[in-house]
Scaffold this motif. Structure first.
Motif, PDB file in Angstrom:
ATOM      1  N   LEU A  64       0.818  -1.217   0.000  1.00 13.50           N
ATOM      2  CA  LEU A  64       0.000   0.000   0.000  1.00 13.50           C
ATOM      3  C   LEU A  64       0.852   1.268   0.000  1.00 13.50           C
ATOM      4  O   LEU A  64       0.454   2.280  -0.583  1.00 13.50           O
ATOM      5  CB  LEU A  64      -0.960  -0.005   1.191  1.00 13.50           C
ATOM      6  CG  LEU A  64      -2.112  -1.007   1.084  1.00 13.50           C
ATOM      7  CD1 LEU A  64      -2.820  -1.170   2.427  1.00 13.50           C
ATOM      8  CD2 LEU A  64      -3.099  -0.589   0.000  1.00 13.50           C
ATOM      9  N   LYS A  65       2.026   1.221   0.600  1.00 12.33           N
ATOM     10  CA  LYS A  65       2.919   2.385   0.616  1.00 12.33           C
ATOM     11  C   LYS A  65       3.373   2.776  -0.787  1.00 12.33           C
ATOM     12  O   LYS A  65       3.772   3.916  -1.015  1.00 12.33           O
ATOM     13  CB  LYS A  65       4.146   2.106   1.490  1.00 12.33           C
ATOM     14  CG  LYS A  65       3.848   2.101   2.962  1.00 12.33           C
ATOM     15  CD  LYS A  65       5.098   1.799   3.767  1.00 12.33           C
ATOM     16  CE  LYS A  65       4.756   1.682   5.243  1.00 12.33           C
ATOM     17  NZ  LYS A  65       5.907   1.262   6.042  1.00 12.33           N
ATOM     18  N   HIS A  66       3.322   1.840  -1.715  1.00 14.89           N
ATOM     19  CA  HIS A  66       3.798   2.104  -3.079  1.00 14.89           C
ATOM     20  C   HIS A  66       2.673   2.392  -4.069  1.00 14.89           C
ATOM     21  O   HIS A  66       2.948   2.741  -5.220  1.00 14.89           O
ATOM     22  CB  HIS A  66       4.636   0.922  -3.579  1.00 14.89           C
ATOM     23  CG  HIS A  66       5.929   0.787  -2.852  1.00 14.89           C
ATOM     24  ND1 HIS A  66       7.025   1.567  -3.130  1.00 14.89           N
ATOM     25  CD2 HIS A  66       6.296  -0.023  -1.828  1.00 14.89           C
ATOM     26  CE1 HIS A  66       8.017   1.239  -2.322  1.00 14.89           C
ATOM     27  NE2 HIS A  66       7.600   0.277  -1.523  1.00 14.89           N
ATOM     28  N   LEU A 111       1.025 -16.205   0.040  1.00 12.79           N
ATOM     29  CA  LEU A 111      -0.283 -16.326   0.692  1.00 12.79           C
ATOM     30  C   LEU A 111      -1.366 -15.494   0.005  1.00 12.79           C
ATOM     31  O   LEU A 111      -2.517 -15.523   0.413  1.00 12.79           O
ATOM     32  CB  LEU A 111      -0.177 -15.915   2.165  1.00 12.79           C
ATOM     33  CG  LEU A 111       0.754 -16.758   3.025  1.00 12.79           C
ATOM     34  CD1 LEU A 111       0.860 -16.168   4.431  1.00 12.79           C
ATOM     35  CD2 LEU A 111       0.282 -18.200   3.080  1.00 12.79           C
ATOM     36  N   GLY A 112      -0.985 -14.734  -1.004  1.00 14.76           N
ATOM     37  CA  GLY A 112      -1.955 -13.882  -1.683  1.00 14.76           C
ATOM     38  C   GLY A 112      -1.891 -12.453  -1.180  1.00 14.76           C
ATOM     39  O   GLY A 112      -0.903 -12.028  -0.583  1.00 14.76           O
ATOM     40  N   LEU A 113      -2.971 -11.720  -1.421  1.00 13.82           N
ATOM     41  CA  LEU A 113      -3.013 -10.294  -1.094  1.00 13.82           C
ATOM     42  C   LEU A 113      -3.886 -10.009   0.118  1.00 13.82           C
ATOM     43  O   LEU A 113      -4.929 -10.641   0.311  1.00 13.82           O
ATOM     44  CB  LEU A 113      -3.551  -9.495  -2.287  1.00 13.82           C
ATOM     45  CG  LEU A 113      -2.623  -9.394  -3.493  1.00 13.82           C
ATOM     46  CD1 LEU A 113      -3.370  -8.836  -4.693  1.00 13.82           C
ATOM     47  CD2 LEU A 113      -1.411  -8.538  -3.162  1.00 13.82           C
ATOM     48  N   ASP A 114      -3.462  -9.029   0.874  1.00 17.02           N
ATOM     49  CA  ASP A 114      -4.239  -8.541   2.008  1.00 17.02           C
ATOM     50  C   ASP A 114      -5.547  -7.935   1.486  1.00 17.02           C
ATOM     51  O   ASP A 114      -5.555  -7.285   0.427  1.00 17.02           O
ATOM     52  CB  ASP A 114      -3.415  -7.477   2.745  1.00 17.02           C
ATOM     53  CG  ASP A 114      -4.117  -6.942   3.968  1.00 17.02           C
ATOM     54  OD1 ASP A 114      -4.221  -7.685   4.955  1.00 17.02           O
ATOM     55  OD2 ASP A 114      -4.565  -5.779   3.931  1.00 17.02           O
ATOM     56  N   LEU A 118      -6.745  -5.503  -2.014  1.00 22.71           N
ATOM     57  CA  LEU A 118      -7.817  -5.839  -2.958  1.00 22.71           C
ATOM     58  C   LEU A 118      -8.877  -4.737  -3.000  1.00 22.71           C
ATOM     59  O   LEU A 118      -9.398  -4.415  -4.070  1.00 22.71           O
ATOM     60  CB  LEU A 118      -8.445  -7.183  -2.591  1.00 22.71           C
ATOM     61  CG  LEU A 118      -7.531  -8.395  -2.786  1.00 22.71           C
ATOM     62  CD1 LEU A 118      -8.154  -9.639  -2.162  1.00 22.71           C
ATOM     63  CD2 LEU A 118      -7.229  -8.619  -4.259  1.00 22.71           C
ATOM     64  N   ARG A 119      -9.179  -4.141  -1.854  1.00 20.55           N
ATOM     65  CA  ARG A 119     -10.163  -3.047  -1.828  1.00 20.55           C
ATOM     66  C   ARG A 119      -9.629  -1.803  -2.533  1.00 20.55           C
ATOM     67  O   ARG A 119     -10.383  -1.057  -3.152  1.00 20.55           O
ATOM     68  CB  ARG A 119     -10.558  -2.714  -0.388  1.00 20.55           C
ATOM     69  CG  ARG A 119     -11.513  -3.718   0.223  1.00 20.55           C
ATOM     70  CD  ARG A 119     -12.119  -3.225   1.523  1.00 20.55           C
ATOM     71  NE  ARG A 119     -11.144  -2.958   2.570  1.00 20.55           N
ATOM     72  CZ  ARG A 119     -10.683  -3.863   3.425  1.00 20.55           C
ATOM     73  NH1 ARG A 119     -11.107  -5.112   3.368  1.00 20.55           N
ATOM     74  NH2 ARG A 119      -9.799  -3.523   4.348  1.00 20.55           N
ATOM     75  N   ALA A 121      -7.632  -1.787  -5.063  1.00 16.74           N
ATOM     76  CA  ALA A 121      -7.501  -2.042  -6.498  1.00 16.74           C
ATOM     77  C   ALA A 121      -8.737  -1.572  -7.257  1.00 16.74           C
ATOM     78  O   ALA A 121      -9.861  -1.692  -6.776  1.00 16.74           O
ATOM     79  CB  ALA A 121      -7.270  -3.529  -6.745  1.00 16.74           C
ATOM     80  N   ASN A 122      -8.494  -1.058  -8.450  1.00 19.44           N
ATOM     81  CA  ASN A 122      -9.590  -0.690  -9.340  1.00 19.44           C
ATOM     82  C   ASN A 122     -10.145  -1.912 -10.063  1.00 19.44           C
ATOM     83  O   ASN A 122     -11.291  -1.908 -10.500  1.00 19.44           O
ATOM     84  CB  ASN A 122      -9.111   0.323 -10.382  1.00 19.44           C
ATOM     85  CG  ASN A 122      -8.615   1.591  -9.749  1.00 19.44           C
ATOM     86  OD1 ASN A 122      -7.429   1.726  -9.467  1.00 19.44           O
ATOM     87  ND2 ASN A 122      -9.509   2.515  -9.483  1.00 19.44           N
ATOM     88  N   MET A 123      -9.296  -2.943 -10.194  1.00 23.17           N
ATOM     89  CA  MET A 123      -9.717  -4.145 -10.908  1.00 23.17           C
ATOM     90  C   MET A 123      -8.927  -5.349 -10.410  1.00 23.17           C
ATOM     91  O   MET A 123      -7.705  -5.296 -10.356  1.00 23.17           O
ATOM     92  CB  MET A 123      -9.460  -3.970 -12.406  1.00 23.17           C
ATOM     93  CG  MET A 123      -9.773  -5.189 -13.235  1.00 23.17           C
ATOM     94  SD  MET A 123      -9.253  -4.937 -14.946  1.00 23.17           S
ATOM     95  CE  MET A 123      -9.357  -6.617 -15.518  1.00 23.17           C
ATOM     96  N   PRO A 124      -9.630  -6.428 -10.062  1.00 24.43           N
ATOM     97  CA  PRO A 124      -8.914  -7.679  -9.803  1.00 24.43           C
ATOM     98  C   PRO A 124      -8.766  -8.433 -11.124  1.00 24.43           C
ATOM     99  O   PRO A 124      -9.689  -8.466 -11.934  1.00 24.43           O
ATOM    100  CB  PRO A 124      -9.841  -8.419  -8.835  1.00 24.43           C
ATOM    101  CG  PRO A 124     -11.211  -7.928  -9.189  1.00 24.43           C
ATOM    102  CD  PRO A 124     -11.046  -6.519  -9.714  1.00 24.43           C
TER     103      PRO A 124
END
Length: 159
Positions: A64-66, A111-114, A118-119, A121-124
């Motif tokens: 998220l920092k990036h 393990l995937g994304l926090d 995902l929230r 993101a504009n698109m998964p």
């Protein structure tokens, strides 16, 4: 267009680093591409669900920092939309026409994304219902972005 690949962990295998460098070089005539690596967390073999969630949270904070305000963020997630190469090319072209000048693709760790990533993101986006090693996914993603630009330029690579 500026494109960032924000990903967890470092690529250790030389052949994967070489492939990443090759696609970044090929893409340089279409876009400025940066690969941003954030530190991964060590995951014990039989970690509890709670520990796994904590690991994803820590990695998510680093991601998220990036993520930049105004950037269009695409999170690679198994539950995301599956597109053909031509559909991805059309989306990239469409985003550009709508003023998107900065795309950020996010690849999580093992393990995937926090959920917060995902929230944001504009698109998964999903490349498959199968799971791929996240280091290899960088190569696959860069190749598909390159293929998309070649399709949009009406050049023969995608045939």
């Amino acid at each position: 267009m500026n494109i960032d690949i924000v990903c967890v962990g470092k690529v250790k295998e030389r052949y994967l680093r070489d492939a990443i460098d090759e696609y970044r070089k090929r893409l340089s005539r279409f876009a400025k591409v940066d690969v941003i690596e954030v530190a991964d967390e060590k995951t014990p073999e039989h970690a509890s669900d709670t520990l796994n969630a904590q690991i994803k949270e820590k990695e998510g904070e680093r991601i998220l920092k990036h993520l930049r305000d105004g950037a269009f963020v695409v999170a690679l997630a198994i539950e995301g939309d599956q597109l053909t190469s031509e559909q991805l090319a059309a989306r990239i072209a469409q985003w550009g026409l709508h003023g998107v000048s900065h795309l950020q693709f996010v690849i999580g760790g093992s393990l995937g994304l926090d959920p917060r990533v995902l929230r944001r993101a504009n698109m998964p986006l999903s490349f498959s219902k199968m799971t791929f090693p996240h280091q290899l996914m960088r190569v696959i993603l860069l190749e598909q972005i390159y293929r998309a630009f070649k399709i949009n330029a009406h050049e023969p690579y995608h045939k």
